[in-house]
Write a protein that holds these residues in place. Structure first.
Motif, short mmCIF file in Angstrom:
data_model
loop_
_atom_site.label_atom_id
_atom_site.label_comp_id
_atom_site.label_asym_id
_atom_site.label_seq_id
_atom_site.Cartn_x
_atom_site.Cartn_y
_atom_site.Cartn_z
N GLU A 192 0.83 -1.20 0.00
CA GLU A 192 0.00 0.00 0.00
C GLU A 192 0.87 1.26 0.00
O GLU A 192 0.59 2.22 -0.71
CB GLU A 192 -0.91 -0.04 1.23
CG GLU A 192 -1.99 0.99 1.25
CD GLU A 192 -2.94 0.81 2.42
OE1 GLU A 192 -3.63 1.80 2.76
OE2 GLU A 192 -3.00 -0.30 3.01
N ASN A 193 1.95 1.25 0.78
CA ASN A 193 2.88 2.39 0.82
C ASN A 193 3.54 2.61 -0.54
O ASN A 193 3.72 3.75 -0.96
CB ASN A 193 3.94 2.21 1.89
CG ASN A 193 3.38 2.37 3.28
OD1 ASN A 193 2.34 3.00 3.48
ND2 ASN A 193 4.04 1.78 4.26
N ASN A 194 3.93 1.52 -1.19
CA ASN A 194 4.56 1.62 -2.50
C ASN A 194 3.58 2.22 -3.51
O ASN A 194 3.98 3.00 -4.39
CB ASN A 194 5.05 0.24 -2.95
CG ASN A 194 6.07 0.31 -4.06
OD1 ASN A 194 6.35 1.36 -4.61
ND2 ASN A 194 6.60 -0.84 -4.43
N VAL A 195 2.31 1.88 -3.39
CA VAL A 195 1.28 2.47 -4.26
C VAL A 195 1.29 3.98 -4.09
O VAL A 195 1.28 4.73 -5.07
CB VAL A 195 -0.12 1.89 -3.97
CG1 VAL A 195 -1.20 2.67 -4.72
CG2 VAL A 195 -0.19 0.41 -4.32
N GLY A 196 1.29 4.44 -2.85
CA GLY A 196 1.28 5.88 -2.57
C GLY A 196 2.48 6.59 -3.18
O GLY A 196 2.34 7.66 -3.78
N VAL A 197 3.64 5.99 -3.06
CA VAL A 197 4.85 6.59 -3.62
C VAL A 197 4.75 6.65 -5.14
O VAL A 197 5.05 7.68 -5.76
CB VAL A 197 6.10 5.78 -3.20
CG1 VAL A 197 7.34 6.22 -3.97
CG2 VAL A 197 6.33 5.90 -1.70
N LYS A 198 4.30 5.55 -5.75
CA LYS A 198 4.18 5.51 -7.21
C LYS A 198 3.13 6.50 -7.71
O LYS A 198 3.34 7.18 -8.72
CB LYS A 198 3.83 4.09 -7.67
CG LYS A 198 4.99 3.12 -7.56
CD LYS A 198 4.59 1.74 -8.05
CE LYS A 198 5.72 0.76 -7.97
NZ LYS A 198 6.74 0.97 -8.99
N VAL A 199 2.01 6.61 -7.01
CA VAL A 199 0.96 7.55 -7.41
C VAL A 199 1.49 8.98 -7.36
O VAL A 199 1.25 9.76 -8.28
CB VAL A 199 -0.31 7.39 -6.53
CG1 VAL A 199 -1.27 8.55 -6.72
CG2 VAL A 199 -1.00 6.07 -6.84
N HIS A 200 2.22 9.31 -6.32
CA HIS A 200 2.79 10.65 -6.19
C HIS A 200 3.73 10.94 -7.38
O HIS A 200 3.67 12.02 -7.98
CB HIS A 200 3.54 10.79 -4.87
CG HIS A 200 4.15 12.13 -4.65
ND1 HIS A 200 3.41 13.25 -4.36
CD2 HIS A 200 5.44 12.53 -4.73
CE1 HIS A 200 4.20 14.29 -4.27
NE2 HIS A 200 5.46 13.88 -4.49
N ARG A 201 4.57 9.99 -7.72
CA ARG A 201 5.51 10.15 -8.83
C ARG A 201 4.75 10.28 -10.15
O ARG A 201 5.07 11.15 -10.98
CB ARG A 201 6.46 8.96 -8.89
CG ARG A 201 7.50 9.06 -9.99
CD ARG A 201 8.40 7.82 -10.08
NE ARG A 201 7.71 6.56 -10.04
CZ ARG A 201 7.09 6.01 -11.09
NH1 ARG A 201 7.08 6.61 -12.24
NH2 ARG A 201 6.50 4.84 -10.98
#
Length: 162
Positions: free
Chosen positions: A139-148
């Protein structure tokens, strides 16, 4: 207890529009998107008896659709042809909101295929947890990818509307 036909009809009714938008984000072509939706739901029908309930139906159907779209893209790239025709200009009377939406789809089309999948699910308002389950990431990786990805889209949109 629903039988297979009733369950499939319910799933088709519940997810057809979402899957159409997801497929359209891959190919930017309505006819092609409809074909991808049909192919995805054919796979849902074929494997419905094998659904184990380890995830929500929505996650399972998204995973099938994403895989179908990715396979289509890989196949299309393998057999891609060159088209010399110029893309016609958009009519001047198109309204601003429609131009923005078209610009967004154009920007999304420029992302790599995994990023297109991810941002399409965000646009479908899936939770980061659901997206993580579909994509096989945290879930955290999703957030990072979405921000990028949002940063990339902002840059692309700025270039499109300069």
């Amino acid at each position: 207890m629903q039988n297979k036909e009733q369950l499939f009809e319910q799933l088709f009714s519940d997810f057809k529009e979402k899957m159409a938008r997801l497929c359209y984000s891959y190919c930017n072509n309505n006819a092609e998107a409809e074909d991808l939706v049909q192919e995805s739901f054919s796979k849902v029908w074929l494997h419905l008896d094998n659904f184990k309930g380890e995830s929500a139906y929505s996650t399972w159907i998204y995973r099938i659709t994403v895989n179908t779209c990715l396979m289509h893209i890989r196949y299309s790239k393998k057999y891609e042809f060159v088209n010399d025709e110029q893309v016609p200009d958009l009519p001047a009377e198109k309204n601003y909101a429609e131009e923005k939406v078209n610009g967004l789809y154009s920007a999304i089309a420029q992302l790599n295929e995994i990023d297109r999948v991810l941002i399409s699910m965000v646009l479908e308002e899936l939770s980061y947890k659901e997206i993580g389950e579909v994509m096989g990431i945290s879930e955290n990786n999703v957030g990072v990818k979405v921000h990028r990805i949002k940063g990339q889209l902002k840059t692309l949109m700025t270039k499109i509307f300069e």
